[in-house]
Design a protein around this motif. Structure first.
Motif, short mmCIF file in Angstrom:
data_model
loop_
_atom_site.label_atom_id
_atom_site.label_comp_id
_atom_site.label_asym_id
_atom_site.label_seq_id
_atom_site.Cartn_x
_atom_site.Cartn_y
_atom_site.Cartn_z
N THR A 113 1.19 -1.50 0.45
CA THR A 113 0.19 -0.28 -0.21
C THR A 113 1.00 0.86 0.29
N ALA A 114 1.77 1.50 0.31
CA ALA A 114 2.93 2.07 0.99
C ALA A 114 3.52 2.85 -0.57
N LEU A 115 3.95 1.48 -1.72
CA LEU A 115 4.47 1.60 -3.27
C LEU A 115 3.41 2.13 -3.87
N LEU A 116 2.40 1.67 -3.22
CA LEU A 116 1.22 2.18 -4.01
C LEU A 116 0.63 3.59 -4.17
N ALA A 117 0.57 4.48 -3.03
CA ALA A 117 0.44 5.51 -2.52
C ALA A 117 1.37 5.80 -2.90
N PHE A 118 2.91 5.77 -3.40
CA PHE A 118 3.69 6.92 -3.33
C PHE A 118 3.92 6.95 -4.53
N ILE A 119 3.02 5.79 -5.98
CA ILE A 119 3.43 5.82 -6.97
C ILE A 119 1.97 7.14 -7.81
N LEU A 120 0.80 6.76 -6.66
CA LEU A 120 -0.65 7.76 -7.22
C LEU A 120 -0.28 9.03 -6.26
N GLY A 121 0.67 9.37 -5.84
CA GLY A 121 0.87 10.33 -5.21
C GLY A 121 1.84 11.33 -5.84
N PHE A 122 2.79 10.58 -6.83
CA PHE A 122 3.63 11.10 -8.31
C PHE A 122 2.67 11.38 -8.82
N GLY A 123 1.72 10.90 -9.51
CA GLY A 123 1.17 10.93 -10.41
C GLY A 123 0.50 11.39 -10.30
N PHE A 124 -0.28 12.30 -9.24
CA PHE A 124 -1.77 13.29 -9.09
C PHE A 124 -0.39 14.52 -9.23
N MET A 125 0.57 14.38 -8.77
CA MET A 125 1.79 15.86 -8.26
C MET A 125 2.36 16.00 -10.22
N ALA A 126 2.82 15.20 -10.79
CA ALA A 126 2.71 15.32 -12.19
C ALA A 126 1.47 15.26 -13.23
N ALA A 127 0.33 15.32 -12.94
CA ALA A 127 -0.79 15.82 -13.49
C ALA A 127 -0.44 17.46 -12.84
N VAL A 128 -0.98 17.60 -11.65
CA VAL A 128 -1.17 19.31 -11.95
C VAL A 128 0.29 19.40 -12.32
N ALA A 129 1.58 19.66 -12.05
CA ALA A 129 2.10 19.91 -12.68
C ALA A 129 1.97 20.56 -14.28
N ILE A 130 1.47 19.16 -15.10
CA ILE A 130 1.39 19.48 -16.59
C ILE A 130 -0.04 20.27 -16.38
N GLY A 131 -0.76 20.16 -15.40
CA GLY A 131 -2.20 21.47 -15.62
C GLY A 131 -1.41 22.57 -15.56
N VAL A 132 -0.43 22.66 -14.75
CA VAL A 132 -0.07 24.49 -14.65
C VAL A 132 0.45 24.75 -16.10
N ILE A 133 1.15 23.99 -15.90
CA ILE A 133 1.51 24.43 -17.66
C ILE A 133 0.51 24.35 -18.34
#
Length: 135
Positions: A113-133
């Motif tokens: 669950t920690a690995l999945l949360a890490f992957i999801l967290g980075f995925g959402f962070m990437a989505a925010v970065a792409i959205g800001v750009i």
């Protein structure tokens, strides 16, 4: 004795791999949290829409969860190793056979669950970065 040496080497290798993964999660998740919190809550922060703000909150939650749970995994592994060592010492002194706690399933579930949360967290962070750009 050869089997015992192989077992000990296997245990050291497994513990080393766990440490490597945990350190990577702590470094990457902690760095991402620090940078993004400063970028989106500081006085020079970039305004974002409600959808991106929701993604950002999710990413922070997932990254925080991954760090805390990996800390719990490491602590439970260390506790299990300590208790097993104490039981082994007592066995060598003539006591009953040394056995591990039966928390392996708990440790595996926490690690996954920690690995999945890490992957999801980075995925959402990437989505925010792409959205800001894109905005």
């Amino acid at each position: 004795m050869e089997e015992l040496a192989q077992f000990n080497q296997h245990q050291q290798d497994a513990r080393g791999r766990l440490d490597t993964i945990a350190k990577a999660v702590f470094l990457l998740a902690g760095g991402a949290l620090t940078l993004s919190i400063n970028a989106f809550t500081g006085k020079d922060s970039v305004p974002i829409d409600c959808e991106l703000a929701a993604y950002l909150k999710l990413s922070w939650g997932f990254l925080f969860y991954s760090m805390v749970v990996f800390l719990l995994v490491i602590a439970s592994v260390l506790l299990d190793m300590f208790v097993f060592g104490e039981r082994w010492r007592k066995q060598l002194d003539g006591g009953t056979e040394a056995k591990h706690f039966r928390i392996e399933v708990f440790q595996i579930i926490m690690a996954v669950t920690a690995l999945l949360a890490f992957i999801l967290g980075f995925g959402f962070m990437a989505a925010v970065a792409i959205g800001v750009i894109n905005s």
